[in-house]
Write an enzyme that holds these catalytic residues in place. Structure first.
Site, PDB file in Angstrom:
ATOM      1  N   GLY A  45       1.154 -38.397  71.492  1.00  0.00           N
ATOM      2  CA  GLY A  45       1.399 -37.035  71.053  1.00  0.00           C
ATOM      3  C   GLY A  45       1.354 -36.964  69.535  1.00  0.00           C
ATOM      4  O   GLY A  45       1.699 -37.932  68.854  1.00  0.00           O
ATOM      5  N   GLN A  50       2.701 -33.368  61.328  1.00  0.00           N
ATOM      6  CA  GLN A  50       2.479 -34.795  61.060  1.00  0.00           C
ATOM      7  C   GLN A  50       1.158 -35.052  60.338  1.00  0.00           C
ATOM      8  O   GLN A  50       0.950 -36.123  59.794  1.00  0.00           O
ATOM      9  CB  GLN A  50       2.510 -35.599  62.370  1.00  0.00           C
ATOM     10  CG  GLN A  50       3.892 -35.650  63.006  1.00  0.00           C
ATOM     11  CD  GLN A  50       3.849 -36.436  64.303  1.00  0.00           C
ATOM     12  OE1 GLN A  50       3.470 -35.903  65.337  1.00  0.00           O
ATOM     13  NE2 GLN A  50       4.223 -37.704  64.249  1.00  0.00           N
ATOM     14  N   CYS A  94       7.274 -42.941  67.317  1.00  0.00           N
ATOM     15  CA  CYS A  94       6.678 -41.784  66.661  1.00  0.00           C
ATOM     16  C   CYS A  94       5.721 -42.279  65.581  1.00  0.00           C
ATOM     17  O   CYS A  94       6.061 -43.213  64.852  1.00  0.00           O
ATOM     18  CB  CYS A  94       7.791 -40.940  66.041  1.00  0.00           C
ATOM     19  SG  CYS A  94       7.197 -39.496  65.157  1.00  0.00           S
ATOM     20  N   LEU A  95       4.544 -41.683  65.492  1.00  0.00           N
ATOM     21  CA  LEU A  95       3.578 -42.120  64.477  1.00  0.00           C
ATOM     22  C   LEU A  95       4.121 -41.918  63.058  1.00  0.00           C
ATOM     23  O   LEU A  95       3.680 -42.585  62.130  1.00  0.00           O
ATOM     24  CB  LEU A  95       2.241 -41.379  64.650  1.00  0.00           C
ATOM     25  CG  LEU A  95       1.421 -41.762  65.887  1.00  0.00           C
ATOM     26  CD1 LEU A  95       0.165 -40.911  65.974  1.00  0.00           C
ATOM     27  CD2 LEU A  95       1.051 -43.238  65.889  1.00  0.00           C
ATOM     28  N   HIS A 136       9.371 -34.121  72.632  1.00  0.00           N
ATOM     29  CA  HIS A 136       9.301 -34.818  71.342  1.00  0.00           C
ATOM     30  C   HIS A 136       8.428 -34.026  70.357  1.00  0.00           C
ATOM     31  O   HIS A 136       8.824 -33.774  69.216  1.00  0.00           O
ATOM     32  CB  HIS A 136       8.724 -36.220  71.583  1.00  0.00           C
ATOM     33  CG  HIS A 136       8.513 -37.044  70.347  1.00  0.00           C
ATOM     34  ND1 HIS A 136       9.142 -38.253  70.144  1.00  0.00           N
ATOM     35  CD2 HIS A 136       7.707 -36.853  69.273  1.00  0.00           C
ATOM     36  CE1 HIS A 136       8.745 -38.746  68.980  1.00  0.00           C
ATOM     37  NE2 HIS A 136       7.868 -37.928  68.424  1.00  0.00           N
ATOM     38  N   GLU A 137       7.251 -33.591  70.812  1.00  0.00           N
ATOM     39  CA  GLU A 137       6.321 -32.864  69.929  1.00  0.00           C
ATOM     40  C   GLU A 137       6.861 -31.478  69.592  1.00  0.00           C
ATOM     41  O   GLU A 137       6.717 -31.012  68.465  1.00  0.00           O
ATOM     42  CB  GLU A 137       4.930 -32.758  70.563  1.00  0.00           C
ATOM     43  CG  GLU A 137       4.249 -34.091  70.875  1.00  0.00           C
ATOM     44  CD  GLU A 137       4.297 -35.088  69.730  1.00  0.00           C
ATOM     45  OE1 GLU A 137       4.193 -34.664  68.556  1.00  0.00           O
ATOM     46  OE2 GLU A 137       4.436 -36.297  70.000  1.00  0.00           O
ATOM     47  N   HIS A 140       9.159 -31.655  66.786  1.00  0.00           N
ATOM     48  CA  HIS A 140       8.469 -31.747  65.486  1.00  0.00           C
ATOM     49  C   HIS A 140       8.223 -30.362  64.892  1.00  0.00           C
ATOM     50  O   HIS A 140       8.303 -30.179  63.680  1.00  0.00           O
ATOM     51  CB  HIS A 140       7.113 -32.453  65.638  1.00  0.00           C
ATOM     52  CG  HIS A 140       7.179 -33.946  65.515  1.00  0.00           C
ATOM     53  ND1 HIS A 140       7.659 -34.574  64.388  1.00  0.00           N
ATOM     54  CD2 HIS A 140       6.811 -34.932  66.359  1.00  0.00           C
ATOM     55  CE1 HIS A 140       7.575 -35.899  64.556  1.00  0.00           C
ATOM     56  NE2 HIS A 140       7.074 -36.143  65.761  1.00  0.00           N
TER      57      HIS A 140
HETATM   58 ZN    ZN Z   1       6.732 -37.935  66.672  1.00  0.00          ZN
END
Ligand code: ZN
Length: 179
Positions: A45, A50, A94-95, A136-137, A140
């Site tokens: 995701g 991000q 998470c990236l 999660h997304e 963000h």
């Molecule tokens: Zn993330």
């Protein structure tokens, strides 16, 4: 175009993203960058903030589909979470938080709606991994990171790693060079 991933410590990750009122060429282009970046970094995701855009859009790579050829990265625009059911407690990463993995409590099933790239609203019922990625997304888009959802003790334990990541952000180093 593959974009740089913004890391923990970058202010944009703490902002509440703006709704997308019109899906124009710029938004379509950004969605492509989102998809390419997500696939390049092997994520499941990735949310617009991000990659540096404070708008309500995220992409999900459907890793839970067994046949790899049938997996196609999905883009969700202006998502709204409608209903939560049951609980799951699985490890997340998470990236924007490289090398940090912690268990996070999430709803096991989430009903949500979102627009696609043609502006059409669709409703989805996501379970397990899909549900977790969506939550999660979605977080963000509201400036919330998964480390906000773990215990204070665990977060204190991560302080060193977090400081290191935050220092990296200010140098604008791409996540790829961290490994
Ligand atoms: Zn993330």
């Amino acid at each position: 175009m593959i974009e740089k991933i913004r890391l923990y410590g970058d202010e944009i990750l703490r902002k509440v993203s703006k709704p997308i009122s019109y899906i124009d060429d710029e938004i379509k282009n950004l969605s492509k960058n989102l998809i390419e970046s997500l696939e390049r970094f092997d994520g499941i995701g990735l949310a617009s903030p991000q990659i540096g855009h404070s708008i309500r859009m995220f992409a999900v790579y459907p890793l839970w589909i067994e046949d790899e050829r049938k997996r196609k990265t999905m883009v969700f625009i202006n998502p709204i979470l409608l209903e939560f059911q049951d609980v799951q407690n699985e490890q997340e990463g998470c990236l924007s938080l490289p090398e940090i993995f912690e268990r996070v409590k999430r709803a096991k099933t989430v009903t949500f709606k979102a627009q696609n790239l043609f502006g059409k609203w669709k409703q989805y019922i996501a379970t397990d991994l899909f549900a977790r990625v969506v939550q999660h997304e979605y977080n963000h888009l509201d400036g919330i990171l998964f480390i906000d959802k773990i215990s204070i003790i665990k977060r204190r334990f991560l302080q060193g790693k977090l400081k290191k990541i935050a220092a990296t952000t200010t140098r604008g180093v791409n996540i790829a060079s961290l490994h």
